[in-house]
Motif scaffolding. Structure first.
Motif, PDB file in Angstrom:
ATOM      1  N   GLY A  46     -16.021  -9.808 -29.653  1.00  0.00           N
ATOM      2  CA  GLY A  46     -16.196  -9.899 -31.092  1.00  0.00           C
ATOM      3  C   GLY A  46     -14.883  -9.652 -31.796  1.00  0.00           C
ATOM      4  N   ASP A  47     -14.871  -9.872 -33.084  1.00  0.00           N
ATOM      5  CA  ASP A  47     -13.678  -9.557 -33.868  1.00  0.00           C
ATOM      6  C   ASP A  47     -14.107  -9.103 -35.251  1.00  0.00           C
ATOM      7  OD1 ASP A  47     -13.825 -11.870 -35.721  1.00  0.00           O
ATOM      8  OD2 ASP A  47     -13.299 -13.053 -33.956  1.00  0.00           O
ATOM      9  N   TYR A  48     -13.140  -8.708 -36.064  1.00  0.00           N
ATOM     10  CA  TYR A  48     -13.430  -8.098 -37.353  1.00  0.00           C
ATOM     11  C   TYR A  48     -14.021  -9.080 -38.367  1.00  0.00           C
ATOM     12  CZ  TYR A  48     -10.548  -4.165 -35.697  1.00  0.00           C
ATOM     13  OH  TYR A  48     -10.031  -3.108 -34.993  1.00  0.00           O
ATOM     14  N   SER A  49     -13.973 -10.357 -38.055  1.00  0.00           N
ATOM     15  CA  SER A  49     -14.529 -11.359 -38.968  1.00  0.00           C
ATOM     16  C   SER A  49     -15.965 -11.736 -38.620  1.00  0.00           C
ATOM     17  CB  SER A  49     -13.655 -12.630 -38.958  1.00  0.00           C
ATOM     18  OG  SER A  49     -12.361 -12.357 -39.451  1.00  0.00           O
ATOM     19  N   ASP A  50     -16.471 -11.224 -37.500  1.00  0.00           N
ATOM     20  CA  ASP A  50     -17.817 -11.567 -37.033  1.00  0.00           C
ATOM     21  C   ASP A  50     -18.717 -10.341 -37.203  1.00  0.00           C
ATOM     22  OD1 ASP A  50     -20.124 -12.267 -35.655  1.00  0.00           O
ATOM     23  OD2 ASP A  50     -19.050 -13.315 -34.061  1.00  0.00           O
ATOM     24  N   TYR A  51     -19.393 -10.260 -38.345  1.00  0.00           N
ATOM     25  CA  TYR A  51     -20.180  -9.064 -38.672  1.00  0.00           C
ATOM     26  C   TYR A  51     -21.316  -8.837 -37.676  1.00  0.00           C
ATOM     27  CZ  TYR A  51     -22.450  -5.523 -41.549  1.00  0.00           C
ATOM     28  OH  TYR A  51     -23.001  -4.346 -42.009  1.00  0.00           O
ATOM     29  N   ASP A  52     -22.002  -9.884 -37.295  1.00  0.00           N
ATOM     30  CA  ASP A  52     -23.117  -9.734 -36.349  1.00  0.00           C
ATOM     31  C   ASP A  52     -22.631  -9.208 -35.002  1.00  0.00           C
ATOM     32  OD1 ASP A  52     -24.944 -10.625 -38.209  1.00  0.00           O
ATOM     33  OD2 ASP A  52     -24.860 -12.711 -37.544  1.00  0.00           O
TER      34      ASP A  52
ATOM     35  N   LEU B 126     -20.043  -7.320 -34.570  1.00  0.00           N
ATOM     36  CA  LEU B 126     -19.701  -5.914 -34.771  1.00  0.00           C
ATOM     37  C   LEU B 126     -20.944  -5.032 -34.695  1.00  0.00           C
ATOM     38  CD1 LEU B 126     -17.135  -6.168 -37.723  1.00  0.00           C
ATOM     39  CD2 LEU B 126     -16.616  -5.650 -35.331  1.00  0.00           C
ATOM     40  N   LEU B 127     -22.006  -5.460 -35.357  1.00  0.00           N
ATOM     41  CA  LEU B 127     -23.256  -4.696 -35.316  1.00  0.00           C
ATOM     42  C   LEU B 127     -23.746  -4.518 -33.883  1.00  0.00           C
ATOM     43  CD1 LEU B 127     -25.388  -6.078 -38.298  1.00  0.00           C
ATOM     44  CD2 LEU B 127     -24.434  -3.775 -38.055  1.00  0.00           C
ATOM     45  N   LYS B 128     -23.695  -5.595 -33.128  1.00  0.00           N
ATOM     46  CA  LYS B 128     -24.141  -5.551 -31.736  1.00  0.00           C
ATOM     47  C   LYS B 128     -23.241  -4.631 -30.915  1.00  0.00           C
ATOM     48  CE  LYS B 128     -25.194  -8.571 -27.800  1.00  0.00           C
ATOM     49  NZ  LYS B 128     -25.197  -9.985 -27.318  1.00  0.00           N
ATOM     50  N   ALA B 129     -21.934  -4.733 -31.134  1.00  0.00           N
ATOM     51  CA  ALA B 129     -20.985  -3.924 -30.370  1.00  0.00           C
ATOM     52  C   ALA B 129     -21.131  -2.445 -30.666  1.00  0.00           C
ATOM     53  CB  ALA B 129     -19.565  -4.381 -30.687  1.00  0.00           C
ATOM     54  N   PHE B 130     -21.421  -2.110 -31.920  1.00  0.00           N
ATOM     55  CA  PHE B 130     -21.473  -0.709 -32.343  1.00  0.00           C
ATOM     56  C   PHE B 130     -22.792  -0.012 -31.987  1.00  0.00           C
ATOM     57  CE2 PHE B 130     -18.356  -1.634 -36.081  1.00  0.00           C
ATOM     58  CZ  PHE B 130     -17.323  -1.754 -35.159  1.00  0.00           C
ATOM     59  N   ALA B 131     -23.759  -0.737 -31.511  1.00  0.00           N
ATOM     60  CA  ALA B 131     -25.051  -0.135 -31.154  1.00  0.00           C
ATOM     61  C   ALA B 131     -24.863   0.922 -30.060  1.00  0.00           C
ATOM     62  CB  ALA B 131     -26.011  -1.218 -30.681  1.00  0.00           C
TER      63      ALA B 131
ATOM     64  N   LYS C 246     -18.589  -1.080 -42.896  1.00  0.00           N
ATOM     65  CA  LYS C 246     -19.975  -1.370 -43.248  1.00  0.00           C
ATOM     66  C   LYS C 246     -20.838  -1.515 -42.003  1.00  0.00           C
ATOM     67  CE  LYS C 246     -22.847  -4.695 -45.793  1.00  0.00           C
ATOM     68  NZ  LYS C 246     -22.854  -5.985 -46.534  1.00  0.00           N
ATOM     69  N   ALA C 247     -20.331  -2.220 -41.001  1.00  0.00           N
ATOM     70  CA  ALA C 247     -21.087  -2.428 -39.764  1.00  0.00           C
ATOM     71  C   ALA C 247     -21.285  -1.114 -39.018  1.00  0.00           C
ATOM     72  CB  ALA C 247     -20.374  -3.449 -38.880  1.00  0.00           C
ATOM     73  N   ALA C 248     -20.269  -0.270 -39.013  1.00  0.00           N
ATOM     74  CA  ALA C 248     -20.389   1.025 -38.344  1.00  0.00           C
ATOM     75  C   ALA C 248     -21.489   1.868 -38.976  1.00  0.00           C
ATOM     76  CB  ALA C 248     -19.049   1.763 -38.387  1.00  0.00           C
ATOM     77  N   LYS C 249     -21.524   1.860 -40.287  1.00  0.00           N
ATOM     78  CA  LYS C 249     -22.560   2.634 -40.984  1.00  0.00           C
ATOM     79  C   LYS C 249     -23.947   2.058 -40.706  1.00  0.00           C
ATOM     80  CE  LYS C 249     -23.909   4.463 -45.509  1.00  0.00           C
ATOM     81  NZ  LYS C 249     -24.040   5.847 -45.014  1.00  0.00           N
TER      82      LYS C 249
END
Length: 289
Positions: free
Chosen positions: A52-58, A60-65, A90-93
């Motif tokens: 993933g990268d910082y431009s792919d919000y979905d 990021l959400l998956k990675a941060f789970a 935002k995704a981290a939160k």
């Protein structure tokens, strides 16, 4: 679970190695990557790779789970960094990440007047977003990398001397690898929440000092010449340096001249548990005769 972003970059990759050295098991580390080929060594070490990268919000959400601590290495795309990094916060939160360690930027001014405001602005914006998120955090105010000094002064420094429009300005540069080591130490110890650390070397040095150190190491007379911004830019343009690099180098030189990277606060050695490598030690190894 600790997730490291920018895991195939210099800082992220080094931080992972120090986490392993500090006793974190490979299965308890995730690495956010864009290129699997560059992450082959991490995969061999048993690190969990998430693409993933910082431009792919979905992504990021998956990675941060399931992540307990996030080492948020600032983005490399300066023109896109602002919105990208806000998306990371935002995704981290949203994903429920409880803690972020963010690699920010040393600065003396925060009003947009700095010659490197084009870099500092997105860092300030990201810091404010992290603080407003309600998540626990640690901010690293990273000074300039000592590793970049040879790039600033050019590969022909032994023949031409130090030609750099930084005047008498000083900076407390530090090695990128030791900054990454300090980040790993914070991630594997307690008591760092809500703190901002000045990740700088113990000494402020000028580029006149740099010329002197290189001279002693090489056994040659190394002059220091600090031209005007106009002369410096014209010289680089005449040498065929692309305009974007000219403006970048000139901006950092002017920021150094103005004291943006000089500091009386030096936390790196404390976090390392030993004295950080000095600019002099680094340069002597680079230019020894």
């Amino acid at each position: 679970m600790i997730l490291v972003t920018g895991a195939t970059g210099h800082f992220g990759k080094a931080a992972i190695q120090f986490l392993l050295k500090n006793g974190v098991k490979p299965e308890n580390i995730k690495a956010l990557i864009r290129d699997e080929e560059k992450a082959a060594t991490l995969k061999e070490q048993g690190i969990t790779l998430v693409k993933g990268d910082y431009s792919d919000y979905d992504a990021l959400l998956k990675a941060f789970a399931g992540v307990d601590k996030l080492l948020f290495v600032s983005g490399s795309e300066i023109d896109k960094r602002g919105p990208q990094q806000l998306a990371v916060v935002k995704a981290a939160k949203e994903a429920g990440v409880p803690y972020i360690l963010y690699t920010s930027f040393e600065r003396a001014t925060e009003d947009g007047s700095s010659a490197v405001a084009f870099v500092a602005g997105s860092h300030l914006e990201t810091e404010n977003a992290i603080k407003a998120s309600g998540l626990a955090y640690t901010i690293f105010r990273n000074n300039l990398y000592t590793d970049f000094i040879p790039m600033f002064i050019g590969e022909k420094v032994l023949e031409t001397g130090v030609y750099w429009p930084s005047g008498n300005g000083r900076l407390a540069a530090a090695l990128r690898e030791e900054m990454a080591e300090a980040a790993a130490n914070v991630l594997t110890s307690e008591g760092h929440e809500g703190k901002e650390y000045f990740i700088s070397g113990d000494e402020n040095v000028s580029f006149s000092d740099v010329a002197s150190i290189i001279g002693k190491a090489s056994g040659k007379e190394i002059a220091f010449y600090t031209p005007s911004q106009e002369e410096y830019k014209a010289t680089l343009a005449g040498a065929g340096v692309p305009a974007e690099y000219i403006n970048l180098f000139a901006g950092f030189a002017e920021a150094i001249r103005a004291g943006e990277f000089e500091t009386k606060q030096h936390d790196l050695s404390k976090l390392l548990g030993r004295k950080a490598t000095t600019v002099e030690t680094f340069l002597k190894k680079q230019y020894a005769s």
